[in-house]
Design an enzyme around this catalytic site. Structure first.
Site, PDB file in Angstrom:
ATOM      1  N   LYS A 156     -14.680 -37.803  22.645  1.00  9.81           N
ATOM      2  CA  LYS A 156     -13.857 -36.816  21.932  1.00  9.81           C
ATOM      3  C   LYS A 156     -13.802 -37.171  20.440  1.00  9.81           C
ATOM      4  CE  LYS A 156     -11.033 -35.732  26.014  1.00  9.81           C
ATOM      5  NZ  LYS A 156      -9.661 -35.769  26.568  1.00  9.81           N
TER       6      LYS A 156
ATOM      7  N   HIS B 247     -13.893 -37.851  27.784  1.00  9.31           N
ATOM      8  CA  HIS B 247     -13.780 -36.914  28.906  1.00  9.31           C
ATOM      9  C   HIS B 247     -14.815 -37.273  29.960  1.00  9.31           C
ATOM     10  CE1 HIS B 247     -13.643 -33.194  31.259  1.00  9.31           C
ATOM     11  NE2 HIS B 247     -14.961 -33.234  31.233  1.00  9.31           N
TER      12      HIS B 247
HETATM   13  P1  IDP Z   1      -8.565 -35.617  32.375  1.00  7.45           P
HETATM   14  O1  IDP Z   1      -9.152 -35.484  30.977  1.00  7.45           O
HETATM   15  O2  IDP Z   1      -8.231 -37.041  32.676  1.00  7.45           O
HETATM   16  O3  IDP Z   1      -9.417 -34.961  33.414  1.00  7.45           O
HETATM   17  P2  IDP Z   1      -6.705 -33.330  32.429  1.00  7.45           P
HETATM   18  O4  IDP Z   1      -5.422 -33.262  33.165  1.00  7.45           O
HETATM   19  O5  IDP Z   1      -7.838 -32.448  32.868  1.00  7.45           O
HETATM   20  O6  IDP Z   1      -7.147 -34.872  32.377  1.00  7.45           O
HETATM   21  O7  IDP Z   1      -6.371 -33.019  30.895  1.00  7.45           O
HETATM   22  C1  IDP Z   1      -7.376 -32.755  29.974  1.00  7.45           C
HETATM   23  C2  IDP Z   1      -7.022 -33.397  28.671  1.00  7.45           C
HETATM   24  O8  IDP Z   1      -5.836 -32.799  28.139  1.00  7.45           O
HETATM   25  C3  IDP Z   1      -6.670 -34.889  28.735  1.00  7.45           C
HETATM   26  O9  IDP Z   1      -7.809 -35.729  28.774  1.00  7.45           O
HETATM   27  C4  IDP Z   1      -5.866 -35.067  27.457  1.00  7.45           C
HETATM   28  O10 IDP Z   1      -6.725 -35.136  26.319  1.00  7.45           O
HETATM   29  C5  IDP Z   1      -5.098 -33.751  27.412  1.00  7.45           C
HETATM   30  N1  IDP Z   1      -3.761 -33.892  28.006  1.00  7.45           N
HETATM   31  C6  IDP Z   1      -3.460 -33.976  29.317  1.00  7.45           C
HETATM   32  N2  IDP Z   1      -2.133 -34.098  29.506  1.00  7.45           N
HETATM   33  C7  IDP Z   1      -1.581 -34.103  28.271  1.00  7.45           C
HETATM   34  C8  IDP Z   1      -0.228 -34.201  27.784  1.00  7.45           C
HETATM   35  O11 IDP Z   1       0.732 -34.321  28.548  1.00  7.45           O
HETATM   36  N3  IDP Z   1      -0.062 -34.163  26.436  1.00  7.45           N
HETATM   37  C9  IDP Z   1      -1.103 -34.036  25.562  1.00  7.45           C
HETATM   38  N4  IDP Z   1      -2.378 -33.935  25.974  1.00  7.45           N
HETATM   39  C10 IDP Z   1      -2.629 -33.966  27.314  1.00  7.45           C
END
Ligand code: IDP
Length: 161
Positions: free
Chosen positions: A20, A126
């Site tokens: 990222k 990611h």
């Molecule tokens: P992952 O990337 O571990 O698969 P996801 O739940 O798909 O997690 O969330 C995608 C991305 O969104 C995360 O990697 C992070 O960058 C962002 N994100 C997730 N939860 C939060 C939050 O509570 N606050 C701010 N950003 C978040």
């Protein structure tokens, strides 16, 4: 023969990993690539780009209703990203383990997020979370022609050199 084919397919599992914008800005690209190479996975696609909002809204379509969604898009458009396709046995699940929990505070040391980040809104990397998700994301970020199949030099004859 069937067994051989199934084994081949198993080793061809693919996932999408992206460094990222914060990871690029903090010069972590090399270290992240190194971890995947060293683990034994095969790099079959790689590019650097400034992701468009359109692409990101597709990529993160399941998060549209989340309160952090707009912040997430601002984060992901704050600079270039390095997007990769990695191939190998069980690569989706193993990559998730290598990347660590979404919230770096819960990611153990030894994982990318556990070693390089402290806050969920800047978690460096990611990785696709399922085989189906990986297929969808790879199609979204890459054209088939830009994913390359190659053989290791130690499996190739050098008789013609
Ligand atoms: P992952 O990337 O571990 O698969 P996801 O739940 O798909 O997690 O969330 C995608 C991305 O969104 C995360 O990697 C992070 O960058 C962002 N994100 C997730 N939860 C939060 C939050 O509570 N606050 C701010 N950003 C978040």
């Amino acid at each position: 023969k069937k067994k051989k084919l199934a084994a081949l397919k198993d080793f061809r599992e693919r996932t999408l990993v992206a460094v990222k914008p914060d990871g690029v800005q903090r010069r972590l690209v090399g270290q992240i690539i190194q971890r995947f190479e060293q683990r034994g996975f095969k790099l079959v696609g790689l590019k650097m780009l400034e992701a468009s909002e359109e692409l990101l809204s597709e990529h993160y379509c399941e998060l549209r209703m989340k309160p952090f969604y707009h912040g997430l898009l601002r984060y992901m458009t704050s600079g270039p990203v390095v997007v990769m396709v990695w191939e190998g046995h069980n690569v989706v699940q193993t990559s998730r383990t290598m990347v660590g929990h979404t919230n770096p505070a819960e990611a153990p040391a030894g994982t990318v997020r556990g070693d390089f980040s402290i806050h969920v809104s800047r978690n460096v990397v990611h990785a696709s979370d399922s085989v189906e998700g990986a297929q969808r994301e790879i199609q979204l970020w890459f054209q088939e022609k830009d994913i390359l199949n190659w053989d290791c030099c130690d499996q190739t004859s050098t008789g013609d050199v």
